[in-house]
Design an enzyme around this catalytic site. Structure first.
Site, PDB file in Angstrom:
ATOM      1  N   CYS A 134     -33.441   3.047  -2.451  1.00  0.00           N
ATOM      2  CA  CYS A 134     -32.625   4.565  -2.715  1.00  0.00           C
ATOM      3  C   CYS A 134     -31.399   4.030  -3.643  1.00  0.00           C
ATOM      4  O   CYS A 134     -31.058   4.573  -4.579  1.00  0.00           O
ATOM      5  CB  CYS A 134     -32.432   5.614  -1.811  1.00  0.00           C
ATOM      6  SG  CYS A 134     -31.744   5.173  -0.385  1.00  0.00           S
ATOM      7  N   ASP A 329     -32.120  12.964  -7.219  1.00  0.00           N
ATOM      8  CA  ASP A 329     -32.708  12.541  -5.864  1.00  0.00           C
ATOM      9  C   ASP A 329     -33.600  11.268  -6.241  1.00  0.00           C
ATOM     10  O   ASP A 329     -34.702  11.610  -6.799  1.00  0.00           O
ATOM     11  CB  ASP A 329     -33.302  13.503  -4.978  1.00  0.00           C
ATOM     12  CG  ASP A 329     -33.623  13.092  -3.682  1.00  0.00           C
ATOM     13  OD1 ASP A 329     -33.499  12.014  -3.156  1.00  0.00           O
ATOM     14  OD2 ASP A 329     -34.167  14.032  -2.972  1.00  0.00           O
ATOM     15  N   HIS A 331     -35.705   9.822  -4.032  1.00  0.00           N
ATOM     16  CA  HIS A 331     -36.643   9.891  -2.855  1.00  0.00           C
ATOM     17  C   HIS A 331     -38.117  10.139  -3.175  1.00  0.00           C
ATOM     18  O   HIS A 331     -38.827  10.221  -2.084  1.00  0.00           O
ATOM     19  CB  HIS A 331     -36.091  10.505  -1.702  1.00  0.00           C
ATOM     20  CG  HIS A 331     -34.755   9.710  -0.806  1.00  0.00           C
ATOM     21  ND1 HIS A 331     -33.577  10.230  -1.622  1.00  0.00           N
ATOM     22  CD2 HIS A 331     -34.454   8.820  -0.303  1.00  0.00           C
ATOM     23  CE1 HIS A 331     -32.588   9.696  -0.709  1.00  0.00           C
ATOM     24  NE2 HIS A 331     -33.207   8.633  -0.102  1.00  0.00           N
TER      25      HIS A 331
END
Length: 448
Positions: A134, A329, A331
Site C-alpha cells: 500500500c 485508497d 487497498h
C-alpha cells in the site's frame, strides 16, 4: 487489504493467486504446519474472491465515509478550492450540482491499487502486492499526479466524450506492473533495497521518498539520450543530509538549486522540481498542533497531498474539508491491466475512483510525507513564500522551514527550538521508531 493492524514483515502466506509456504512446512514431520498454512491460504483467498476485503481494511482505516456535507465548508483538493457552503445548496438548485466540480476533480486523479496476476517480482513467487504494497502504491499515486500536473496542467479533467490524451496514457504506462515500466512496483523494490525495501514487507514514508530519489536518478545515469521518465528533479527535504536529526526539516534554497542543476547536467539553472517532505509528527498519534498546518498545505498551489493513513495502512490523501481528509485508497485488489499505446480507447477505469472516501485528519499515522510540485523558479519562489508564512504562523512548531543556505542559522520565530536534541531510528518493518535523547516532551517537539 489489511489482515493485521500492521503489515510489518514478509507474509508466510502470499494472498491472491499464489501461495508461499514457509520452508519449515516442507520438511518431514511438518505436515500439520503445512495443513494449517494451506487452510489459511485458502481462507484468505476466499475472502479476496468473495469481495470481503473492504471489511478487513475498514478495521484499520475505519468505516468508509463517503458523504460530502455542505455544512462542513469548502474543500481544498491539491491546491484548488471547491466552494461548498450551505447557501449554495438551497432553493431550487440540485444539490448534486454543488459538488459536481469537486467530484469531477476528485475522479480525475489517478488511482493505483493492489494488483494481482503480474509477473513474479525478481526471483520471488509474488505475483501480487496484496497486504504489503500500500505504501508503494500510495507513492506511485503522488508521483503520477506530479506528472499529470507537469504534462497536462492542474485544470486537466478526465472526460468520456473526448479522445484520450496521449500524455495521460503515457503516464499510466510508466506505472505498469512489470520491469519494463519505469515506475513499476518491481523497479521501486529494486531501487529501494538500500533503504530496506523488500518483497512482502511494509515500508515507511522516509524510505519510500528516498527510493524515488534513487529510482529517478538511475535511468539518467544509464541513458544520456531522450527525456527521462521523470522530467523533474527530486528534492527530499529532511532534518539533515541523512534525515536522522530531529526538529523541523529545512527547505534549503541552495540545495534545491543544486538538485535542479544536477538534473539538467548544468545546462539550465532551474528545472521542474518535486519536493518530498517526510515527517514524524508525534509518537502514537499526530500532535494536534500540527493539524491546522497540515490542512494549510493543501491550499498551496504546489500541493501534491500526503502519503499517510493508519499504522500499516497507507493511503494517498489529496484533500481536506474542515477536519476531514479525503483520500485515494490502494487497498482494493484489481487484476493487472496492460495499457499500450496501440489501443485507440484503452480501458483506464481501474485507474480512477468516483467514491470520495474520507477519514478524520487527526486519526492518521504521525509518520507521513508531504509532496509539492514546482513547475519553475517562480513557482518555487511562491512555494517558499507560502511555506515561510506558514512557519511564522506555527507558534514555534513548524512542519518545515525555509532557509537560503545550510550555513545560515534557522530563524522562524523568536521561540524557535533547536533541532539537535531529538533523533530517530528508522525500521521499515515498524514504521518509525523514535528515540528522544534529551527526554523532551512530545508536545514541544516535532520528530523526524
Amino acid at each position: 487489504m489489511i489482515v493485521a493492524a500492521k503489515c510489518t514483515s514478509k507474509s508466510s502466506t502470499e494472498i491472491a493467486d499464489n501461495t508461499q509456504v514457509p520452508a519449515a512446512s516442507a520438511k518431514a514431520g511438518s505436515s500439520d504446519i503445512h495443513s494449517r498454512n494451506s487452510w489459511w491460504a485458502a481462507a484468505v483467498r476466499k475472502v479476496v474472491s468473495g469481495g470481503s476485503m473492504r471489511r478487513f481494511q475498514e478495521r484499520v482505516l475505519g468505516s468508509v465515509r463517503t458523504d460530502v456535507s455542505s455544512s462542513d465548508g469548502d474543500i481544498w483538493l491539491l491546491g484548488v478550492c471547491h466552494k461548498i457552503s450551505p447557501h449554495e445548496a438551497t432553493g431550487d438548485v440540485d444539490t448534486r450540482n454543488v459538488f459536481a466540480a469537486f467530484e469531477q476533480d476528485f475522479s480525475s486523479k489517478i488511482l493505483i491499487t493492489y494488483r494481482k496476476g503480474f509477473d513474479a517480482i525478481e526471483d520471488s513467487k509474488y505475483t501480487s502486492d496484496v497486504n504489503w504494497g500500500c505504501m508503494l502504491r500510495s507513492s506511485q499515486m503522488l508521483v503520477a499526479q506530479a506528472l499529470l500536473f507537469h504534462k497536462l496542467g492542474r485544470s486537466w479533467r478526465k472526460t468520456i466524450d473526448k479522445p484520450v490524451d496521449k500524455d495521460y496514457i503515457e503516464i499510466l504506462q510508466l506505472f505498469g506492473d512489470s520491469e519494463a515500466a519505469a515506475f513499476s512496483i518491481h523497479n521501486l523494490l529494486q531501487a529501494g533495497k538500500g533503504y530496506g525495501l523488500a518483497v512482502g514487507s511494509w515500508v515507511g514514508p522516509y524510505a519510500m521518498c528516498r527510493t524515488w530519489e534513487v529510482l529517478a536518478r538511475n535511468p539518467r545515469e544509464k541513458n544520456d539520450q531522450g527525456e527521462p521518465p521523470l522530467p523533474m528533479a527530486i528534492y527530499v527535504v529532511s532534518g539533515d543530509e541523512d534525515g536522522e536529526r530531529g526538529g523541523a526539516p529545512v527547505v534549503c534554497i541552495e540545495d534545491a538549486s543544486k538538485r535542479c542543476s544536477e538534473f539538467s547536467r548544468g545546462l539550465v539553472s532551474w528545472t521542474p522540481l518535486l519536493l518530498l517532505v517526510p515527517l514524524v509528527l508525534g509518537l502514537d498519534k499526530v500532535n494536534l498542533r500540527y493539524i491546522p498546518l497540515l490542512q494549510s498545505t493543501f491550499k498551496f498551489p504546489q500541493s501534491l497531498g500526503i502519503l499517510g493513513g493508519k499504522p500499516g495502512a497507507s493511503t494517498y490523501i489529496i484533500g481536506v474539508q474542515n477536519d476531514k481528509a479525503f483520500y485515494l485508497d490502494p487497498h482494493d485488489v484489481k487484476p493487472v491491466v496492460n495499457i499500450t499505446g496501440d489501443t485507440q480507447e484503452p480501458n483506464t477505469a481501474s485507474y480512477h475512483c468516483n467514491i470520495s472516501r474520507h477519514m478524520p485528519l487527526d486519526s492518521i499515522d504521525p509518520s507521513l510525507a508531504i509532496g509539492f510540485y514546482c513547475r519553475d523558479k517562480d513557482d518555487f519562489d511562491d512555494f517558499c513564500s507560502q511555506a515561510s508564512k506558514l512557519a511564522e504562523e506555527s507558534n514555534g512548531a513548524p512542519l518545515f522551514t525555509v532557509a537560503q543556505s545550510r550555513s545560515l542559522p534557522m530563524q522562524v520565530t523568536s521561540n524557535s527550538v533547536s533541532s539537535d536534541n531529538t533523533r530517530f531510528e528508522e525500521d521499515d518493518s515498524l514504521g518509525m521508531n523514535l528515540v528522544n535523547d534529551a527526554g523532551t516532551n512530545e508536545d514541544d517537539w516535532q520528530f523526524l
